[in-house]
Design an enzyme around this catalytic site. Structure first.
Site, short mmCIF file in Angstrom:
data_model
loop_
_atom_site.label_atom_id
_atom_site.label_comp_id
_atom_site.label_asym_id
_atom_site.label_seq_id
_atom_site.Cartn_x
_atom_site.Cartn_y
_atom_site.Cartn_z
N GLY A 209 0.86 -1.17 0.00
CA GLY A 209 0.00 0.00 0.00
C GLY A 209 0.89 1.22 0.00
CD GLU A 210 2.95 5.83 0.40
OE1 GLU A 210 3.21 5.53 -0.77
OE2 GLU A 210 3.83 6.10 1.24
CB SER A 211 5.31 2.58 3.96
OG SER A 211 6.03 3.54 3.21
CG HIS B 78 2.74 -6.38 -4.20
ND1 HIS B 78 2.07 -5.93 -3.09
CD2 HIS B 78 3.41 -5.32 -4.69
CE1 HIS B 78 2.30 -4.65 -2.92
NE2 HIS B 78 3.12 -4.25 -3.88
CD GLU C 177 0.52 -9.00 -1.86
OE1 GLU C 177 1.52 -9.73 -1.79
OE2 GLU C 177 0.59 -7.75 -1.83
CB CYS D 49 5.30 -3.73 -1.32
SG CYS D 49 5.79 -2.46 -2.50
NE ARG E 111 7.30 6.12 0.98
CZ ARG E 111 7.24 7.33 0.44
NH1 ARG E 111 8.31 8.07 0.34
NH2 ARG E 111 6.09 7.79 0.01
CB ILE F 95 3.38 -2.12 -7.39
CG1 ILE F 95 2.87 -3.34 -8.18
CG2 ILE F 95 2.51 -0.90 -7.68
CD1 ILE F 95 1.54 -3.90 -7.68
NE ARG F 96 4.66 5.29 -6.01
CZ ARG F 96 5.45 6.28 -6.36
NH1 ARG F 96 5.82 6.47 -7.60
NH2 ARG F 96 5.88 7.13 -5.46
N1 GLN Z 1 5.74 3.04 -2.54
C1 GLN Z 1 4.95 2.50 -1.47
C2 GLN Z 1 5.41 3.00 -0.11
O1 GLN Z 1 6.21 3.85 -0.02
C3 GLN Z 1 4.97 1.00 -1.48
C4 GLN Z 1 4.26 0.49 -2.70
C5 GLN Z 1 3.58 -0.83 -2.50
O2 GLN Z 1 3.33 -1.29 -1.38
N2 GLN Z 1 3.21 -1.42 -3.61
O3 GLN Z 1 4.95 2.54 0.88
#
Ligand code: GLN
Length: 198
Positions: A50-52, A177, A179, A82, A111, A140-141
């Site tokens: 997600g987004e940490s 990921h 999952e 991630c 990150r 993914i990012r």
């Molecule tokens: N870029 C996201 C972060 O900084 C991580 C991306 C992801 O979990 N797919 O948390």
């Protein structure tokens, strides 16, 4: 412990449902965790992608940060993917201002390590600990593990040697990921830890 372990998925933000689906498919009883008291009844925890920085902020707002730190320090098996890997890291590079992690994993994690040009990609990784076939990994990012302490085992690297999966005792973390790609072996490995800890 009963045959089906009770496993939490931290459900503040991110790909909670994808993890819940994989874990349920592997026979675990899944608990969505948002409040400190929900940590009490679980045998292991997944920190989703997600987004940490958002998960960090929400965890603090929900009073979850200290209970999570305590649970990790107390030896609860945790699998972070991630953003979840970032949240497990003792040290974060390129976090947003004031961003903190729960910690526990003696590693420095960068990150958004692939910058804006290669934000997302897929590749096959040889993971010796999982055997054949290779793992189809979706990034993914994604973060990268920049350095690890002596207690950390490296499970997977990109072709250029950069570290993308690690394990330290009961803690497992991947930059990618599983999952979302139908890969279940990391979750199986995590569940084996959960069963062993019980
Ligand atoms: N870029 C996201 C972060 O900084 C991580 C991306 C992801 O979990 N797919 O948390």
């Amino acid at each position: 412990m009963a045959a089906s372990p009770r496993v939490g998925v931290l459900a503040l933000q991110g790909d909670v449902r994808e993890h819940a689906r994989v874990l349920t498919g592997l026979g675990a009883e899944v608990v969505l965790v948002r409040r400190p008291d929900e940590l009490a009844g679980i045998d292991g925890l997944v920190l989703p992608g997600g987004e940490s920085s958002v998960i960090d902020k929400l965890a603090r707002a929900f009073g979850m940060r200290e209970p999570l730190r305590d649970a990790i320090a107390g030896g609860m098996p945790v699998y972070g993917t991630c953003a979840g890997m970032i949240l497990l890291a003792d040290r974060i590079t390129d976090g947003i201002a004031g961003q903190e992690s729960f910690g526990g994993l003696d590693a420095t994690v960068r990150r958004n390590a692939f910058g804006s040009q290669v934000e997302s990609f897929e590749t096959d990784l040889e993971v010796g600990a999982l055997g054949a076939p290779p793992v189809h990994a979706v990034f993914i990012r994604a973060p990268l593990v920049e350095s690890v302490g002596p207690a950390v085992d490296v499970l997977a690297r990109l072709a250029d040697g950069r570290i993308v999966a690690v394990e330290q005792g009961a803690l497992l973390a991947t930059s990618f990921h599983p999952e979302v790609s139908g890969e279940t072996r990391f979750h199986e490995r995590f569940l084996a830890r959960v069963r062993a800890a019980g």
